[in-house]
Motif scaffolding. Structure first.
Motif, PDB file in Angstrom:
ATOM      1  N   PRO B 116       0.811  -1.230   0.000  1.00 23.97           N
ATOM      2  CA  PRO B 116       0.000   0.000   0.000  1.00 23.97           C
ATOM      3  C   PRO B 116       0.842   1.278   0.000  1.00 23.97           C
ATOM      4  N   PHE B 117       1.965   1.286   0.772  1.00 26.64           N
ATOM      5  CA  PHE B 117       2.841   2.471   0.760  1.00 26.64           C
ATOM      6  C   PHE B 117       3.400   2.689  -0.649  1.00 26.64           C
ATOM      7  N   TYR B 118       3.811   1.600  -1.285  1.00 25.39           N
ATOM      8  CA  TYR B 118       4.432   1.690  -2.606  1.00 25.39           C
ATOM      9  C   TYR B 118       3.430   2.130  -3.669  1.00 25.39           C
ATOM     10  N   LYS B 120       0.819   3.832  -3.198  1.00 27.50           N
ATOM     11  CA  LYS B 120       0.504   5.248  -2.961  1.00 27.50           C
ATOM     12  C   LYS B 120       1.591   6.129  -3.566  1.00 27.50           C
ATOM     13  N   LYS B 121       2.848   5.715  -3.389  1.00 28.33           N
ATOM     14  CA  LYS B 121       3.966   6.474  -3.958  1.00 28.33           C
ATOM     15  C   LYS B 121       3.882   6.511  -5.483  1.00 28.33           C
ATOM     16  N   GLY B 123       1.251   6.428  -7.112  1.00 34.23           N
ATOM     17  CA  GLY B 123       0.032   7.114  -7.523  1.00 34.23           C
ATOM     18  C   GLY B 123      -1.008   6.166  -8.097  1.00 34.23           C
ATOM     19  N   TRP B 124      -0.850   4.838  -7.815  1.00 33.63           N
ATOM     20  CA  TRP B 124      -1.782   3.865  -8.374  1.00 33.63           C
ATOM     21  C   TRP B 124      -3.000   3.659  -7.469  1.00 33.63           C
ATOM     22  N   ARG B 125      -2.781   3.709  -6.153  1.00 27.01           N
ATOM     23  CA  ARG B 125      -3.907   3.488  -5.227  1.00 27.01           C
ATOM     24  C   ARG B 125      -3.549   4.085  -3.875  1.00 27.01           C
ATOM     25  N   ASP B 126      -4.550   4.649  -3.193  1.00 31.09           N
ATOM     26  CA  ASP B 126      -4.318   5.238  -1.880  1.00 31.09           C
ATOM     27  C   ASP B 126      -5.249   4.567  -0.881  1.00 31.09           C
ATOM     28  N   ASP B 127      -4.782   3.470  -0.272  1.00 30.00           N
ATOM     29  CA  ASP B 127      -5.627   2.733   0.688  1.00 30.00           C
ATOM     30  C   ASP B 127      -4.714   2.077   1.698  1.00 30.00           C
ATOM     31  N   LEU B 128      -4.566   2.724   2.850  1.00 27.92           N
ATOM     32  CA  LEU B 128      -3.639   2.226   3.868  1.00 27.92           C
ATOM     33  C   LEU B 128      -4.353   1.507   5.012  1.00 27.92           C
ATOM     34  N   GLY B 177       6.906   4.023   4.615  1.00 23.75           N
ATOM     35  CA  GLY B 177       5.919   4.598   5.521  1.00 23.75           C
ATOM     36  C   GLY B 177       6.117   4.241   6.982  1.00 23.75           C
TER      37      GLY B 177
END
Lengths: 218, 215
Positions: B116-118, B120-121, B123-128, B177
């Protein structure tokens, strides 16, 4: 000193596949039961063998190791002159076995582990299975078995025409599902998987292990 | 003999793992980009080579192989002098124990925390959402790693093997993260981790894996 093999007394899961590998290699061993109900695997004494506090583990005349798939490989090498060859020596043949073992670990096992937790472990603790997790897990397993159907249409076992470690590792957890009445391994839509599974479950080493349980050979 | 072809996205975790090992072994390879965001790995043409619809796979002069750890083992076996897979029987067993530790005790939680951190970096998905619970699991596992690494330099003994390198993608991603890999209460884990992520083979593909013909 003969190899000491530490595991839960039931011929299932990681201990079950090591027991099967020892049988395939006709290896001598002394079985030391570890009581998971009293969390013996978390005692300081056991964790001196496996710092992750999990079964199985072995102590081969002072050489200690854990992780069932690794133990199977060690046993295959140590008893290389006898029994079934679990990992072939040829570079490409070996690579294809590693490919299939990796699929089991990384693609089949994660959802299988979750489903077994829900339908086997939770009821033992008086908890109800979460059917949503079970449904999702079974779908993932089924999707993977659809791919196995194609692979097993080309050769008899997962990595070629001989039984190898890649097939053996499937005997640890899938039998839990079968025992609970989930017929996922013998579904009519996957005749090659059903053929392969039936062959695994009728291997004399497997049949004997399930009938007699975990027993020292000495 | 044809150059080894690596079919994958240039940024996905298992491609980073494979490319890192190819770089360690100084094996020339051609990256053939598979556009996973548009589902190129699920087409019938792709499934002919990798029936599970996953990346990467390789074509080594006609020999097709998938599963990143199997690919790494195959190329290391072709370069036995590298020592990335030991040859002494007991060293091999401890190596297998270490590779199994990575896949059963590290990857499940490190993958679910790190990916999830990767993503997000990238820009593919933001779900932590799943991250905290998995960091908690990983934290306990790393306590066992600390015990092991206080007795020996690497996971399988005192020399670097594939077992250490297999940790790189997710160990690196988790660190995007969390400081879980470098906490002062686990100095040996920190020492081992810092050594791994400083390796040129890992640093070479920080911005994505690319065709590499010279080292």
């Amino acid at each position: 000193m003969v190899l000491k093999f530490y595991a839960s007394p039931f011929p299932v899961a990681g201990g079950g596949i090591v027991a099967l590998a020892l049988a395939e290699k006709q290896a001598a061993f002394d079985f030391v039961p570890i009581d998971l109900k009293t969390k013996e695997q978390k005692t300081a004494e056991y964790m001196a063998l496996n710092p992750f506090g999990k079964v199985p583990a072995i102590n081969d005349d002072g050489f200690v190791m854990y992780e069932s798939r690794a133990i199977c490989r060690y046993v295959d090498e140590k008893f290389a002159g006898q029994g079934t060859t679990l990992v072939p020596k040829g570079t490409k043949e070996r690579a294809l076995v590693e490919q299939a073992v990796s699929v089991e670990s990384m693609t089949l096992f994660p959802p299988l582990d979750k489903v077994v937790w829900e339908v086997v472990v939770k009821p033992e603790r008086g908890l109800a299975p979460d059917q949503a997790i079970v449904g999702k897990g079974l779908k993932e397993i089924s999707d993977t078995l659809d791919v196995y159907e194609g692979i097993l249409g080309k050769h008899r076992y997962l990595a070629g025409d001989d039984f190898t470690l890649a097939d053996l590792v499937h005997c640890g957890y899938l039998p839990f599902l079968v025992e609970k009445g989930v017929d996922i391994m013998t579904a009519k839509e996957r005749p090659n998987v059903a053929r392969w599974w039936n062959e695994l479950m009728s291997r004399p080493t497997w049949v004997k292990l399930q009938a007699e349980g975990m027993k020292s050979t000495v | 003999m044809a150059i080894l072809k690596l079919y994958s996205s240039s940024v996905t975790a298992c491609t980073r793992r494979t490319a890192t090992v190819l770089h360690e072994l100084k094996i020339p390879f051609e990256l053939i980009e598979v556009d996973v965001l548009s589902g190129a790995h699920k087409t019938p043409e792709f499934l002919k080579f990798q029936p599970f619809g996953q990346v990467p796979y390789i074509d080594d002069d006609g020999f097709i192989l998938y599963e990143s750890r199997a690919i790494c083992r195959y190329v290391a076996a072709k370069h036995p002098h590298s020592g990335l897979i030991p040859t002494d029987p007991k060293a091999i067993a401890l190596f297998e124990q270490a590779t199994s530790i990575e896949l059963t005790n590290f990857e499940p939680s490190a993958g679910k925390a790190g990916l999830p951190f990767y993503l997000k970096k990238l820009g593919w998905r933001d779900d932590l959402e799943d991250v905290p619970a998995n960091l908690e699991i990983l934290d306990k596992k790393l306590d066992a790693y600390e015990v092991i690494l206080s007795k020996q330099r690497y996971l399988a003994g005192d020399t670097l093997t594939l077992a250490d390198l297999f940790h790189l993608p997710y160990a690196g991603f988790v660190s995007l993260g969390s400081d879980i890999m470098t906490r002062p209460n686990r100095p040996n884990v920190a020492r081992w981790y810092n050594e791994l992520v400083a390796r040129p083979a890992w640093l070479a593909y920080q911005d994505g894996v690319k065709t590499t013909t010279e080292y």
